[in-house]
Scaffold this active site. Structure first.
Site, PDB file in Angstrom:
ATOM      1  CG  ASP A  39      -0.275  -5.318   6.791  1.00  0.00           C
ATOM      2  OD1 ASP A  39      -0.491  -5.697   5.432  1.00  0.00           O
ATOM      3  OD2 ASP A  39       0.953  -5.270   7.049  1.00  0.00           O
ATOM      4  CG  HIS A  45      -7.195  -8.675  -0.590  1.00  0.00           C
ATOM      5  ND1 HIS A  45      -6.555  -7.837   0.237  1.00  0.00           N
ATOM      6  CD2 HIS A  45      -6.404  -8.514  -1.824  1.00  0.00           C
ATOM      7  CE1 HIS A  45      -5.376  -7.575  -0.082  1.00  0.00           C
ATOM      8  NE2 HIS A  45      -5.325  -8.071  -1.245  1.00  0.00           N
ATOM      9  CG  LEU A  68     -19.308   3.247  13.699  1.00  0.00           C
ATOM     10  CD1 LEU A  68     -18.157   3.569  14.598  1.00  0.00           C
ATOM     11  CD2 LEU A  68     -18.765   1.567  13.325  1.00  0.00           C
TER      12      LEU A  68
HETATM   13  C1  FPP Z   1      -3.405  -5.252   3.397  1.00  0.00           C
HETATM   14  O1  FPP Z   1      -3.017  -6.521   3.362  1.00  0.00           O
HETATM   15  C2  FPP Z   1      -4.847  -5.073   2.791  1.00  0.00           C
HETATM   16  C3  FPP Z   1      -5.328  -4.365   1.768  1.00  0.00           C
HETATM   17  C4  FPP Z   1      -4.302  -3.401   0.937  1.00  0.00           C
HETATM   18  C5  FPP Z   1      -6.843  -4.167   1.399  1.00  0.00           C
HETATM   19  C6  FPP Z   1      -7.598  -4.113   2.583  1.00  0.00           C
HETATM   20  C7  FPP Z   1      -9.085  -4.284   1.934  1.00  0.00           C
HETATM   21  C8  FPP Z   1     -10.142  -5.171   2.528  1.00  0.00           C
HETATM   22  C9  FPP Z   1     -10.092  -5.797   3.655  1.00  0.00           C
HETATM   23  C10 FPP Z   1     -11.357  -5.073   1.719  1.00  0.00           C
HETATM   24  C11 FPP Z   1     -12.137  -3.985   2.376  1.00  0.00           C
HETATM   25  C12 FPP Z   1     -13.370  -3.905   1.993  1.00  0.00           C
HETATM   26  C13 FPP Z   1     -14.226  -3.000   2.664  1.00  0.00           C
HETATM   27  C14 FPP Z   1     -15.842  -3.080   2.206  1.00  0.00           C
HETATM   28  C15 FPP Z   1     -13.778  -1.863   3.359  1.00  0.00           C
HETATM   29  P1  FPP Z   1      -1.781  -6.960   2.435  1.00  0.00           P
HETATM   30  O2  FPP Z   1      -2.357  -7.435   0.966  1.00  0.00           O
HETATM   31  O3  FPP Z   1      -0.736  -6.024   2.430  1.00  0.00           O
HETATM   32  O4  FPP Z   1      -1.201  -8.227   3.112  1.00  0.00           O
HETATM   33  P2  FPP Z   1       0.405  -8.713   3.285  1.00  0.00           P
HETATM   34  O5  FPP Z   1       0.846  -7.767   4.025  1.00  0.00           O
HETATM   35  O6  FPP Z   1       0.299 -10.097   3.926  1.00  0.00           O
HETATM   36  O7  FPP Z   1       0.572  -8.640   1.592  1.00  0.00           O
END
Ligand code: FPP
Length: 245
Positions: free
Chosen positions: A19, A36, A130
């Protein structure tokens, strides 16, 4: 720091709620997707960090059922990023002997995403390092609802007797069947909640809420958490070793 980790008391399974990407991007004066994109670097670092110390299972909450309610632009950008990342990271996953798996309502993902994911799952299936599990279009309530459906179907076909249903039966009908429960759950981003992630499986899991946005999280942060974990006493509902008699 890595050398201080006790190899005889390693967590078997680490689960992470990644997050804080959106807030991190805003702090850098950028659009949410920028966060992201940088989050993928954290994913790479953590996968490497798990491999280096011999962790067997890592589950990453990459897209929740609820994330479908985000603006279409962000959902599309996340799906594109996922396809691109899986494609680009495949070589590194093979080199590190990582086996990729996925849990969630995968049929709800765009066709291109399903294909790229399946190709990577198939290519990495023989790897014995893993196991990295991507939770995609996943939520624990979706998973538990599916479990209830499967159990009802088996019972109506007389393959399962209701009086014989045990906790093991439930676990075997979940998306995580055959995986150990997480020993550690990490949520970055500063919020202290579990947001519909692995609710059955985290009954006895140690929870960690580091005050870091996901794009800032690196393997060294993971190793520090593992050191903290190794200093905690887990009792699983029993009394502690040092409790008065
Ligand atoms: C939450 O942060 C994150 C997500 C909803 C997406 C996570 C995805 C990635 C890191 C890419 C993954 C890629 C692979 C290859 C696994 P948020 O958008 O909720 O952040 P905020 O709370 O600050 O709004």
């Amino acid at each position: 720091m890595k050398d201080n980790i006790n190899p005889n008391n390693l967590p078997r399974h680490i689960a992470i709620i990644m997050d804080g990407n959106g807030r991190w991007a805003r702090q850098h004066g950028q659009e949410r997707i920028y966060g992201h994109q940088h989050g993928v670097e954290s994913v790479r670092s953590v996968i490497e960090g798990c491999g280096e110390i011999g962790i067997k299972y890592l589950t990453l909450y990459a897209f929740s059922t609820e994330n479908w309610n985000r603006p279409k632009e962000e959902v599309d950008a996340l799906m594109t990023l996922l396809v691109k990342s899986i494609h680009n990271e495949l070589e590194g996953l093979m080199k590190n002997r990582v086996r990729l798996q996925a849990i969630g309502n995968l049929q709800s993902l765009p066709a291109e995403c399903q294909q790229e994911l399946q190709a990577a799952i198939d290519a990495t299936a023989p790897n014995n390092g893993l196991t990295t599990v991507l939770a995609l279009s996943y939520s624990a309530r979706w998973e538990l609802t599916e479990m209830a459906r499967k159990a009802a179907l088996l019972a109506s076909g007389r393959q399962l007797q209701p009086e014989n249903i045990t906790a093991e039966t439930v676990a075997s009908l979940l998306a995580t069947a055959n995986m150990p429960d997480p020993d550690i759950l990490i949520r970055t981003g500063g919020e202290c909640r579990v947001s519909n992630f692995l609710l059955w499986q985290i009954a006895y899991t140690e929870l960690f809420f580091p005050n870091l946005m996901w794009p800032d999280f690196r393997k060294e942060n993971l190793w520090q958490i593992i050191l903290d974990y190794q200093s905690r006493e887990r009792r699983f509902g029993k009394i502690g070793e040092h409790a008065p008699q």
